[in-house]
Design a protein around this motif. Structure first.
Motif, PDB file in Angstrom:
ATOM      1  N   ASP A 163       0.835  -1.200   0.000  1.00  0.00           N
ATOM      2  CA  ASP A 163       0.000   0.000   0.000  1.00  0.00           C
ATOM      3  C   ASP A 163       0.870   1.251   0.000  1.00  0.00           C
ATOM      4  O   ASP A 163       1.508   1.582   0.999  1.00  0.00           O
ATOM      5  CB  ASP A 163      -0.917  -0.014   1.229  1.00  0.00           C
ATOM      6  CG  ASP A 163      -2.016   1.035   1.143  1.00  0.00           C
ATOM      7  OD1 ASP A 163      -1.938   1.914   0.278  1.00  0.00           O
ATOM      8  OD2 ASP A 163      -2.952   0.952   1.958  1.00  0.00           O
ATOM      9  N   LEU A 164       0.910   1.930  -1.132  1.00  0.00           N
ATOM     10  CA  LEU A 164       1.722   3.140  -1.276  1.00  0.00           C
ATOM     11  C   LEU A 164       0.889   4.411  -1.161  1.00  0.00           C
ATOM     12  O   LEU A 164       1.417   5.518  -1.350  1.00  0.00           O
ATOM     13  CB  LEU A 164       2.444   3.128  -2.625  1.00  0.00           C
ATOM     14  CG  LEU A 164       3.386   1.944  -2.866  1.00  0.00           C
ATOM     15  CD1 LEU A 164       4.023   2.052  -4.241  1.00  0.00           C
ATOM     16  CD2 LEU A 164       4.444   1.857  -1.778  1.00  0.00           C
ATOM     17  N   ARG A 165      -0.390   4.269  -0.837  1.00  0.00           N
ATOM     18  CA  ARG A 165      -1.240   5.445  -0.719  1.00  0.00           C
ATOM     19  C   ARG A 165      -0.763   6.335   0.426  1.00  0.00           C
ATOM     20  O   ARG A 165      -0.449   5.855   1.509  1.00  0.00           O
ATOM     21  CB  ARG A 165      -2.693   5.024  -0.480  1.00  0.00           C
ATOM     22  CG  ARG A 165      -3.341   4.339  -1.675  1.00  0.00           C
ATOM     23  CD  ARG A 165      -4.697   3.765  -1.346  1.00  0.00           C
ATOM     24  NE  ARG A 165      -4.593   2.707  -0.337  1.00  0.00           N
ATOM     25  CZ  ARG A 165      -5.643   2.006   0.111  1.00  0.00           C
ATOM     26  NH1 ARG A 165      -6.850   2.241  -0.374  1.00  0.00           N
ATOM     27  NH2 ARG A 165      -5.468   1.068   1.030  1.00  0.00           N
ATOM     28  N   ASP A 169       5.431  10.215  -5.210  1.00  0.00           N
ATOM     29  CA  ASP A 169       6.222   9.670  -6.304  1.00  0.00           C
ATOM     30  C   ASP A 169       7.547  10.417  -6.417  1.00  0.00           C
ATOM     31  O   ASP A 169       7.871  11.271  -5.579  1.00  0.00           O
ATOM     32  CB  ASP A 169       5.427   9.703  -7.616  1.00  0.00           C
ATOM     33  CG  ASP A 169       5.145  11.123  -8.114  1.00  0.00           C
ATOM     34  OD1 ASP A 169       5.752  12.082  -7.604  1.00  0.00           O
ATOM     35  OD2 ASP A 169       4.314  11.251  -9.033  1.00  0.00           O
ATOM     36  N   LEU A 175       0.495   9.900  -3.827  1.00  0.00           N
ATOM     37  CA  LEU A 175      -0.133   8.718  -4.415  1.00  0.00           C
ATOM     38  C   LEU A 175      -1.406   8.405  -3.632  1.00  0.00           C
ATOM     39  O   LEU A 175      -1.352   8.186  -2.422  1.00  0.00           O
ATOM     40  CB  LEU A 175       0.820   7.525  -4.361  1.00  0.00           C
ATOM     41  CG  LEU A 175       2.163   7.699  -5.071  1.00  0.00           C
ATOM     42  CD1 LEU A 175       3.045   6.487  -4.834  1.00  0.00           C
ATOM     43  CD2 LEU A 175       1.957   7.931  -6.562  1.00  0.00           C
ATOM     44  N   ASP A 176      -2.521   8.385  -4.322  1.00  0.00           N
ATOM     45  CA  ASP A 176      -3.803   8.182  -3.648  1.00  0.00           C
ATOM     46  C   ASP A 176      -4.446   6.831  -3.929  1.00  0.00           C
ATOM     47  O   ASP A 176      -5.323   6.400  -3.175  1.00  0.00           O
ATOM     48  CB  ASP A 176      -4.785   9.287  -4.059  1.00  0.00           C
ATOM     49  CG  ASP A 176      -4.387  10.646  -3.509  1.00  0.00           C
ATOM     50  OD1 ASP A 176      -3.930  10.697  -2.350  1.00  0.00           O
ATOM     51  OD2 ASP A 176      -4.527  11.647  -4.239  1.00  0.00           O
ATOM     52  N   THR A 178      -2.427   3.996  -5.465  1.00  0.00           N
ATOM     53  CA  THR A 178      -1.405   3.031  -5.880  1.00  0.00           C
ATOM     54  C   THR A 178      -1.206   1.936  -4.830  1.00  0.00           C
ATOM     55  O   THR A 178      -0.686   2.190  -3.735  1.00  0.00           O
ATOM     56  CB  THR A 178      -0.067   3.738  -6.139  1.00  0.00           C
ATOM     57  OG1 THR A 178      -0.264   4.784  -7.090  1.00  0.00           O
ATOM     58  CG2 THR A 178       0.965   2.757  -6.668  1.00  0.00           C
ATOM     59  N   PRO A 180       0.291  -1.725  -5.426  1.00  0.00           N
ATOM     60  CA  PRO A 180       0.795  -2.804  -6.284  1.00  0.00           C
ATOM     61  C   PRO A 180       0.452  -4.194  -5.741  1.00  0.00           C
ATOM     62  O   PRO A 180       0.579  -4.461  -4.538  1.00  0.00           O
ATOM     63  CB  PRO A 180       2.311  -2.582  -6.278  1.00  0.00           C
ATOM     64  CG  PRO A 180       2.479  -1.135  -5.945  1.00  0.00           C
ATOM     65  CD  PRO A 180       1.362  -0.816  -4.994  1.00  0.00           C
TER      66      PRO A 180
END
Length: 212
Positions: A163-165, A169, A175-176, A178, A180
């Motif tokens: 969870d990269l939210r 970047d 990042l809202d 993203t 992966p």
């Protein structure tokens, strides 16, 4: 970051009743490092579970594994059904497969891939005293794309989503959305060394210990 992926050799042809914990454990003894991820093709799990039916019963098996029909396509050989199965996967023929099995039979997907992954993860961590992640994988097509790729259908000891939210970047933008699907990405990478015809159903992925 350094990432390495390699297949595990020396495995037998699996049959119903085989002890996956012991056979796979012996195969990777002396190989595994702390933080390694063991990626296992679902087919050997299905074989050990005896999830094998006569090929003549293939259509009935697909029906029994189906929760919902998503699409159908007629072709000269019959009708292909894209369905949701009991595991929540959307796949052609509910994942019922005739590759890499003896003539006259087809193989169903494992009963509970997450439970099998959890059992292997616990046993291997206890046996080897290392942080080990387990992925069980199968091959799926993608909507509106040609070809297939391996994805994770069972997992234990590993974050399946990163969870990269809320992070930013390389240009500092927030990042809202993203997230992966790292387990699927690992499954696809492992399939590059396992292959479909090499008799290598298990691979080790090294260098992603931060996901464990």
């Amino acid at each position: 970051m350094m990432l390495s992926v390699f297949a595990v050799g020396g495995l037998p042809e699996f049959v119903a009743g085989d002890d996956l914990v012991t056979i796979l454990g012996n195969a990777v003894d002396g190989i595994l490092h702390d933080g390694d991820i063991l990626v296992i093709t679902s087919k050997i799990v299905s074989k050990a579970e005896g999830r094998q039916v006569n090929a003549a019963d293939r259509e009935a098996a697909i029906t029994s594994e189906t929760v919902r029909v998503v699409a159908t396509r007629e072709h000269p050989g019959g009708v292909t059904r894209i369905v949701e199965n009991h595991l929540g996967m959307v796949a052609a023929a509910a994942g019922v497969d005739s590759s890499n099995v003896p003539d006259g039979v087809v193989l169903l997907l494992p009963v509970d891939p997450d439970a099998t992954a959890l059992l292997l993860c616990r046993q291997f961590r206890e046996r080897f005293g290392r942080r080990i992640g387990i992925l069980i994988t199968d091959t799926l097509g993608r909507p509106w794309r040609q070809g297939q790729t391996d994805v994770a259908i069972g997992a234990a000891g590993i974050c399946v989503l990163e969870d990269l939210r809320g992070s930013t970047d390389a240009n500092g933008r927030r990042l809202d959305v993203t997230v992966p699907a790292v387990a699927d990405e690992i499954a696809a990478a492992a399939d590059l060394v396992k292959g479909k015809s090499l008799g290598l159903p298990v691979a080790v992925v090294r260098g992603l210990g931060h996901l464990l």
